[in-house]
Design an enzyme around this catalytic site. Structure first.
Site, PDB file in Angstrom:
ATOM      1  CG  ASP A   1     -10.040 -17.529  12.138  1.00 23.62           C
ATOM      2  OD1 ASP A   1      -9.037 -18.149  12.550  1.00 23.62           O
ATOM      3  OD2 ASP A   1     -10.814 -16.915  12.883  1.00 23.62           O
TER       4      ASP A   1
ATOM      5  NE  ARG B   1      -6.412 -50.110   9.681  1.00 28.08           N
ATOM      6  CZ  ARG B   1      -7.290 -49.150  10.007  1.00 28.08           C
ATOM      7  NH1 ARG B   1      -8.513 -49.495  10.424  1.00 28.08           N
ATOM      8  NH2 ARG B   1      -6.952 -47.876   9.941  1.00 28.08           N
TER       9      ARG B   1
ATOM     10  CB  VAL C   1      -0.944   0.006   1.223  1.00 31.85           C
ATOM     11  CG1 VAL C   1      -1.626   1.363   1.381  1.00 31.85           C
ATOM     12  CG2 VAL C   1      -1.997  -1.095   1.094  1.00 31.85           C
TER      13      VAL C   1
ATOM     14  NE  ARG D   1      -9.646  -8.109  19.019  1.00 29.41           N
ATOM     15  CZ  ARG D   1      -9.857  -8.915  17.994  1.00 29.41           C
ATOM     16  NH1 ARG D   1     -10.614  -8.503  16.992  1.00 29.41           N
ATOM     17  NH2 ARG D   1      -9.333 -10.120  17.953  1.00 29.41           N
TER      18      ARG D   1
ATOM     19  CD  GLN E   1      -3.603 -22.214  15.735  1.00 31.81           C
ATOM     20  OE1 GLN E   1      -4.335 -22.738  14.897  1.00 31.81           O
ATOM     21  NE2 GLN E   1      -4.015 -21.988  16.975  1.00 31.81           N
TER      22      GLN E   1
END
Length: 319
Positions: free
Chosen positions: A127, A211, A23, A72, A251
């Site tokens: 997300d 298995r 930008v 926030r 993450q």
């Protein structure tokens, strides 16, 4: 259009710095003055605004997080707070704002545009929960971060012959769990978009044990919830030692992948071009590897794009 500003808002995502860089340098290349707004909408209403230059964004393309910081802001949710922000933009002579973030950030941009501010949104969230774009900035990096954790957990799970449940981010979207699950060869992927049966899961784990399987990796999207309860249920039902690993904010960090750096660069350039064209209340994204832009209201109202075909592939390859 003489002066534009850029801000990052909401949860950080790897690649945000690459978008800021794009930008700033595109704006300067087009003869614009570019301002940086620190700490998202909180910084906007507090006047934390400074001029940016080419050197302001040197050596940041490889860095995770955001050099502009993020926060926030409850005050911005009020009409008085938003009007205060608009007045500050006017005081700095800012004609347009590029907002980098997720759906909450876009809702803020949407409200600004209704007060006469030209706004363009760039999707930045791990997300991948914005339906109008195939990929959001940060998703690919986060997927690889989860994949790295899965690889390590596989080693110790095999050594102890245990079940590992890995909780990853994704409140309303299971893409991170799905992509990491397939890439990591997980035995089960549990996402909010699909129902699952705990008893069937336990049955499948026991069948694998018969298995000769040494481990079981279960990827759980946080939006499903109940990680601790599921861990207890699996261990009590199967008799196999079961451990829960919550990756959390790990993450969101890390150097962005090549894909995220390139995506952020492409979207950052497009955002500035749209402002120069006089466009407003638009968001940029990627569909079929083409950069696109959509009306912000339409983009926010689009339904989730969960990939059922990919989910079926995960089930086929899981055991």
């Amino acid at each position: 259009m003489k002066t534009i500003a850029v801000l990052t808002s909401g949860g950080d995502a790897p690649g945000m710095n690459a978008a800021i860089r794009a930008v700033v340098r595109t704006g300067l290349d087009k003869g614009l003055k570019v301002m940086g707004i620190q700490r998202g909408y909180s910084g906007l209403i507090n006047g934390e605004i400074f001029e940016m230059h080419r050197y302001s964004v040197a050596d940041i393309i490889h860095r995770g997080g955001t050099i502009l910081r993020t926060a926030r802001c409850e005050e911005f949710k009020t009409e008085a707070g938003r009007k205060k922000g608009v007045n500050i933009l006017k005081a700095f002579g800012i004609d347009g704002v590029v907002v980098i973030g997720g759906d909450g950030s876009f809702q803020g941009a949407q409200l600004l545009s209704k007060l006469g501010v030209k706004t363009i949104g760039i999707p930045g969230t791990i997300d991948n929960d914005l339906a109008y774009t195939d990929y959001t900035i940060g998703f690919d990096t986060a997927t690889n971060t989860v994949l790295d954790a899965i690889n390590k957990l596989r080693d110790t799970s095999s050594s102890h012959e245990r079940v590992s449940i890995v909780e990853v981010m994704g409140r309303g979207c299971g893409d991170l769990a799905l992509f990491a699950g397939i890439g990591g060869g997980a035995e089960s992927v549990i996402v909010p978009e699909k129902e699952f049966n705990e008893d069937e899961l336990c049955k499948t784990i026991l069948e694998g044990k018969l298995r000769g399987k040494l481990h079981n990796l279960i990827i759980l999207a946080e939006g499903v919830g109940g990680g601790e309860a599921l861990t207890k249920k699996v261990q009590e039902t199967t008799g196999i030692q079961t451990r829960l690993t919550t990756l959390g904010h790990l993450q969101r960090g890390g150097s962005p992948s090549a894909f995220d750096r390139i995506l952020a660069s492409r979207l950052g350039v497009k955002a500035v071009e749209l402002l120069l064209e006089g466009k407003s209340s638009r968001v940029v994204g990627l569909r079929n590897n083409k950069v696109v832009d959509d009306d912000i209201d339409e983009a926010l109202s689009m339904k989730s794009k969960f990939d059922d075909e990919l989910y079926d592939i995960a089930k086929i390859l899981s055991y």
